[in-house]
Design an enzyme around this catalytic site. Sequence first.
Site, short mmCIF file in Angstrom:
data_model
loop_
_atom_site.label_atom_id
_atom_site.label_comp_id
_atom_site.label_asym_id
_atom_site.label_seq_id
_atom_site.Cartn_x
_atom_site.Cartn_y
_atom_site.Cartn_z
N GLU A 114 0.83 -1.21 0.00
CA GLU A 114 0.00 0.00 0.00
C GLU A 114 0.87 1.26 0.00
O GLU A 114 1.82 1.38 0.76
CB GLU A 114 -0.89 -0.01 1.25
CG GLU A 114 -1.79 1.19 1.40
CD GLU A 114 -2.56 1.19 2.71
OE1 GLU A 114 -3.57 1.91 2.79
OE2 GLU A 114 -2.14 0.47 3.65
N LYS A 140 -9.85 2.56 -1.77
CA LYS A 140 -9.98 2.04 -0.41
C LYS A 140 -11.24 2.59 0.27
O LYS A 140 -11.43 3.80 0.38
CB LYS A 140 -8.74 2.41 0.39
CG LYS A 140 -8.67 1.81 1.79
CD LYS A 140 -7.36 2.24 2.46
CE LYS A 140 -7.18 1.65 3.84
NZ LYS A 140 -5.93 2.11 4.47
N CYS A 178 -5.38 -2.97 3.35
CA CYS A 178 -4.95 -2.77 4.74
C CYS A 178 -6.10 -2.79 5.75
O CYS A 178 -6.58 -3.84 6.13
CB CYS A 178 -4.14 -1.48 4.83
SG CYS A 178 -3.07 -1.37 6.29
#
Length: 256
Positions: free
Chosen positions: A40, A110, A145
């Site tokens: 990421e 995200k 994540c």
Amino acid sequence: MNVAAVQLPAENAPEENRDRAVERVRDAAERGADLAVLPEMWPVGYFAFDAYDDAAEPVPGSTTDRLAALADELSIHLHGGSLVERDGDDLYNTSVLFDPNGELLATYRKIHLFGYDSEEATRLTPGDEICAVETDLGTLGLTTCYDLRFPTLYRELVDAGVEILLVTSAWPRERLDHWHLFTRTRAVENQSLLVAANLTGSIDGVDLGGESVVVDPWGVERANAGTDARTVLAEVALDEVRETRESFPALADRQL
């Protein structure tokens, strides 16, 4: 098939990071990887929040163009990790997936932005769509994540047909136990393969965890990168997912 998790150091040095990422993906392909996954925000190191605005670029843009050319050159599927995407006045944490011809197959913004001890949630805009994409390797689901802490996202991906879960991450070392708990749990409860690439090293006072992993549908870590900047490969098969779901039909037994 062989899958690779490319573990890069967290540094705010975009050009050097791009060169390093290309070199490491090329090495993974030479070692037989059919799919490589990057971490990421690897161009800026995630926690270098003050660098986000300068590092932001459109998708497609210079970084994704270079990744696309690399996937085409190496004839591999490449999950290019995530970068700061600029779209108008908004910035996103956006991950990208390329096919072996260098075509941009999918982007994922995200959804769950991290606000605990982080400026991501105040500087960026959250995405609002899951990302499941059919490929020659199987149906892949893109996640990032902090998403690991939200099981409903992964169940939506499985309901959309996902067999292999991909995680690009900058997970801190102080919560590394949670990293292993969640990567294994998301694989087990969704009876899926999971490939998770994490940053390592330190940036802006934060130690990153490393220990990128490949996890099978039974929750067994088939590869672990440890704490150094390195790439790990594991041989997996899509039949493992299908056989697990058939022999132990937990997904089929769901009532809710």
